[in-house]
Write a protein that holds these residues in place. Structure first.
Motif, PDB file in Angstrom:
ATOM      1  N   PHE A   4       0.834  -1.199   0.000  1.00 17.95           N
ATOM      2  CA  PHE A   4       0.000   0.000   0.000  1.00 17.95           C
ATOM      3  C   PHE A   4       0.872   1.254   0.000  1.00 17.95           C
ATOM      4  O   PHE A   4       0.638   2.189  -0.761  1.00 17.95           O
ATOM      5  N   PHE A   5       1.899   1.265   0.843  1.00 17.14           N
ATOM      6  CA  PHE A   5       2.782   2.426   0.908  1.00 17.14           C
ATOM      7  C   PHE A   5       3.637   2.546  -0.350  1.00 17.14           C
ATOM      8  O   PHE A   5       3.946   3.655  -0.793  1.00 17.14           O
ATOM      9  N   VAL A   6       4.005   1.426  -0.945  1.00 21.80           N
ATOM     10  CA  VAL A   6       4.759   1.466  -2.195  1.00 21.80           C
ATOM     11  C   VAL A   6       3.885   2.051  -3.300  1.00 21.80           C
ATOM     12  O   VAL A   6       4.363   2.791  -4.160  1.00 21.80           O
ATOM     13  N   ALA A   7       2.592   1.752  -3.273  1.00 21.76           N
ATOM     14  CA  ALA A   7       1.678   2.295  -4.272  1.00 21.76           C
ATOM     15  C   ALA A   7       1.460   3.796  -4.070  1.00 21.76           C
ATOM     16  O   ALA A   7       1.110   4.503  -5.013  1.00 21.76           O
ATOM     17  N   LEU A  11       1.902   8.188  -6.508  1.00 21.59           N
ATOM     18  CA  LEU A  11       0.856   9.196  -6.336  1.00 21.59           C
ATOM     19  C   LEU A  11       1.407  10.459  -5.688  1.00 21.59           C
ATOM     20  O   LEU A  11       1.029  11.573  -6.070  1.00 21.59           O
ATOM     21  N   LEU A  12       2.281  10.292  -4.723  1.00 16.39           N
ATOM     22  CA  LEU A  12       2.900  11.454  -4.091  1.00 16.39           C
ATOM     23  C   LEU A  12       3.801  12.202  -5.075  1.00 16.39           C
ATOM     24  O   LEU A  12       3.853  13.436  -5.065  1.00 16.39           O
TER      25      LEU A  12
END
Length: 87
Positions: A4-7, A11-12
């Protein structure tokens, strides 16, 4: 959860790129809220709108994800109990 954080990283990056490109829009925009009127730079308004949409999307996703995980755990417990009874 690590996926989830890698995804989130692309986006950031897209958000920061939009913020950098939007920084060239320095003219003021008048925003009428319910009880007040605010003047913001167009780039700040765009960034705030994108961030708000992103946060709403994450909240919607997490609420669905949590509901599915709770349902999965209940079904898994039910399956384990059913398997123990049939032995």
């Amino acid at each position: 959860m690590a996926r989830f954080f890698v995804a989130l990283i692309p986006l950031l990056i897209i958000f920061l790129l939009a913020l950098l490109l939007g920084s060239r829009n320095t003219h003021l925009v008048s925003v009428n809220l319910l009880f007040m009127q605010v003047e913001l730079k167009a780039s700040a308004l765009m960034a705030a709108s994108i961030l708000l949409g992103f946060v709403i999307g994450i909240v919607a996703f997490l609420s669905s994800y949590i509901r599915l995980r709770v349902n999965y755990r209940g079904l898994r417990k039910e399956l384990i109990q059913h398997t123990k009874l049939n032995r």
